[in-house]
Design a protein around this motif. Structure first.
Motif, short mmCIF file in Angstrom:
data_model
loop_
_atom_site.label_atom_id
_atom_site.label_comp_id
_atom_site.label_asym_id
_atom_site.label_seq_id
_atom_site.Cartn_x
_atom_site.Cartn_y
_atom_site.Cartn_z
N CYS A 371 0.69 -1.19 0.22
CA CYS A 371 0.07 0.06 -0.01
C CYS A 371 0.87 1.31 0.11
O CYS A 371 0.33 2.30 -0.35
CB CYS A 371 -0.95 0.00 1.17
SG CYS A 371 0.02 -0.06 2.96
N VAL A 397 -5.11 -1.48 4.06
CA VAL A 397 -4.49 -0.14 3.78
C VAL A 397 -4.35 0.45 5.12
O VAL A 397 -4.88 0.84 5.96
CB VAL A 397 -5.03 0.82 2.98
CG1 VAL A 397 -4.48 1.96 2.41
CG2 VAL A 397 -5.48 0.01 1.68
N LEU A 402 -3.25 5.43 3.58
CA LEU A 402 -4.67 6.30 3.08
C LEU A 402 -4.66 7.79 3.27
O LEU A 402 -5.21 8.24 2.54
CB LEU A 402 -5.48 5.47 4.21
CG LEU A 402 -7.16 5.98 3.76
CD1 LEU A 402 -7.54 5.56 2.40
CD2 LEU A 402 -7.81 5.17 4.96
N LYS A 406 -4.91 9.40 -0.43
CA LYS A 406 -6.50 9.28 -0.05
C LYS A 406 -7.09 9.30 -1.36
O LYS A 406 -7.92 8.34 -1.58
CB LYS A 406 -6.64 10.65 0.46
CG LYS A 406 -8.38 10.67 1.28
CD LYS A 406 -8.47 11.82 1.99
CE LYS A 406 -9.89 11.98 2.28
NZ LYS A 406 -10.90 12.16 1.39
N TYR A 409 -6.91 5.77 -2.97
CA TYR A 409 -7.34 4.62 -2.19
C TYR A 409 -8.81 4.67 -2.31
O TYR A 409 -9.61 3.49 -2.33
CB TYR A 409 -6.73 4.34 -0.94
CG TYR A 409 -5.58 3.70 -1.12
CD1 TYR A 409 -5.24 2.36 -1.61
CD2 TYR A 409 -4.37 4.28 -0.74
CE1 TYR A 409 -4.13 1.69 -1.85
CE2 TYR A 409 -2.88 3.72 -0.82
CZ TYR A 409 -3.04 2.53 -1.35
OH TYR A 409 -1.67 2.01 -1.61
#
Length: 464
Positions: A371, A397, A402, A406, A409
């Protein structure tokens, strides 16, 4: 007089014990130095057993701080006074101090002692580049191949990248193939770009181009490849180095170059080494004792230029190692740790050359480990026609990834309610039709460049 005749305080007793320990350490130090010196002299006697030299006196051990200071500072005037004409420079230097190490003291006890390594005036001056001082010592008859500590002065001049000293030693008869106690020849000490001239001098004076190390069975070409030295590799190949020799682990020089961990600033050097080796006929399909190919290693160390080079030379993207891992497994394991190496380029290249894809059920696990590299995730997910996005994906994640990525994802998680676009599905069908030929067929299609790039999984920063 007995110990019981006096009243000893605890402090006095401790002082006596400390004094005793100091005497014991000094005694051990002398024994250790004597042992190293005797071992050296025994080897020298065996090596120089010729009748002509049987009467040669052994070199003296020098602990004189004035002599050592002149040698370590390269003070030529002082050395001319200390080594006048008619004197001998055949000395064994016992340096003062040194590194502390634990040594057995007997009865299961250990004590800290200075680690003494015997050396010579030639070693000191050659390793520091004091050419004039070295010349003086050689003129005073210093033994050019003397190696009381297990290495000759020539080894140390090469290790410290001192080409003038290296050449001077060779001119005075130094053995270009002298072997250390660890089984290394001078060429094996040429491990940095600055040592190229040393290597050139060694080869001009007869260094064995395919000489092997004792432990690993490495040739100088293995050493050059493993240290990312393209100019060394080119030099050795010109002198007839065997391009596909294997060491004890089954590594060819090409595998050794690909297997070496590489920082971002070193990627180009290692790429040039591989380019040189492949141009000389290195086998891109060679495998080591674990069935790992150069492509496995290049993926593990995330060098995208080497991966492209190997694929262009016919490397197979689906070869399996003994552990069942394909090159794709290796790059996905490292993607988050090698973001600056552009791992997405490698994943993209492998997929475009027909690599196996990750089993869809394992995608959450891949997402968890990769990730930190959203581009890698983007390329990977665009190789599927449909995705079953669940809460497990969201949990995989990390909060840091994240927060940093942002928008990307959120586009991935939105696929839980939205099917893939018709545009993507058309891409998928074309890719399936051209499976294994994408890298060759797509560039030949009469299509706009942006469509070709789309078919080859160019990054967009989101998934649709």
């Amino acid at each position: 007089m007995s110990l019981g005749s006096f009243v000893f305080t605890s402090t006095a007793l401790r002082s006596l014990e400390v004094d005793k320990d100091m005497l014991e350490r000094q005694k051990y130090k002398k024994q250790l130095t004597s042992h190293h010196f005797n071992r050296y002299m025994l080897k020298k006697e065996i090596r120089d057993r010729a009748p002509l030299r049987s009467s040669t006196l052994p070199p003296a051990v020098c602990q004189d701080a004035v002599v050592q200071n002149a040698l370590y500072t390269g003070d030529l005037e002082a050395m001319q006074r200390l080594f006048p004409r008619g004197s001998t420079a055949n000395l064994i230097i016992e340096p003062q101090g040194g590194d502390m190490r634990w040594v057995p003291a007997g009865d299961g006890l250990w004590s800290l002692s200075y680690e003494q390594e015997l050396t010579t005036p030639l070693h000191i001056t050659a390793s520091r580049g004091f050419t004039d001082c070295l010349r003086l010592l050689l003129q005073r008859g210093a033994d050019v191949d003397q190696a009381p500590g297990g290495t000759a002065a020539l080894h140390e001049s090469c290790e410290n990248c001192q080409p003038e000293c290296t050449k001077l030693l060779l001119i005075h008869g130094a053995n270009a193939n002298a072997v250390t106690e660890e089984g290394l020849m001078p060429l094996h000490f040429c491990t940095s770009p600055e040592s190229l001239e040393c290597a050139r001098n060694l080869l001009q004076y007869g260094a064995a181009i395919n000489g092997r190390t004792q432990d690993e069975n490495d040739t100088p070409l293995h050493v050059a490849a493993g240290n990312g030295l393209p100019e060394h590799a080119e030099l050795y190949l010109r002198y007839g180095a065997a391009v596909d020799k294997r060491n004890n682990e089954g590594l060819t020089p090409l595998i050794a170059a690909c297997a070496q961990p590489q920082e971002v600033q070193e990627l180009e050097r290692y790429f040039k080494v591989c380019q040189t080796l492949l141009a000389a006929g290195a086998n891109a399909h060679a495998v080591d004792q674990d069935k790992h190919t150069p492509l496995h290693m290049a993926c593990k160390n995330a060098n995208p230029d080497i991966v492209d080079l190997l694929l262009a030379n016919g490397a197979c993207v689906n070869d399996m190692g003994y552990g069942g891992e394909a090159p794709m497994h290796n790059i996905l394991k490292m993607a988050s740790y090698k973001v600056s190496h552009q791992p997405e380029r490698i994943v993209r290249a492998l997929l475009n050359h027909g690599s196996i894809r990750v089993w869809p059920g394992a995608l959450p696990t891949v997402l968890k480990h990769c990730c930190g590299s959203p581009r890698t995730i983007e390329v990977l997910l665009n190789a599927y026609s449909r995705l079953k996005v669940t809460d497990t994906w969201v949990e995989a994640v990390s909060s840091e990834a994240l927060k940093e990525h942002k928008d990307f994802y959120e586009s991935v998680f939105s696929l839980a309610q939205t099917p893939r676009t018709l545009q993507h599905l058309a891409r998928f069908r074309i890719r399936v039709f051209l499976e294994g030929r994408l890298h060759k067929a797509v560039p030949k299609l009469d299509l706009p460049t942006f469509i070709k790039n789309y078919l080859l999984l160019e990054y967009r920063g989101y998934v649709h």
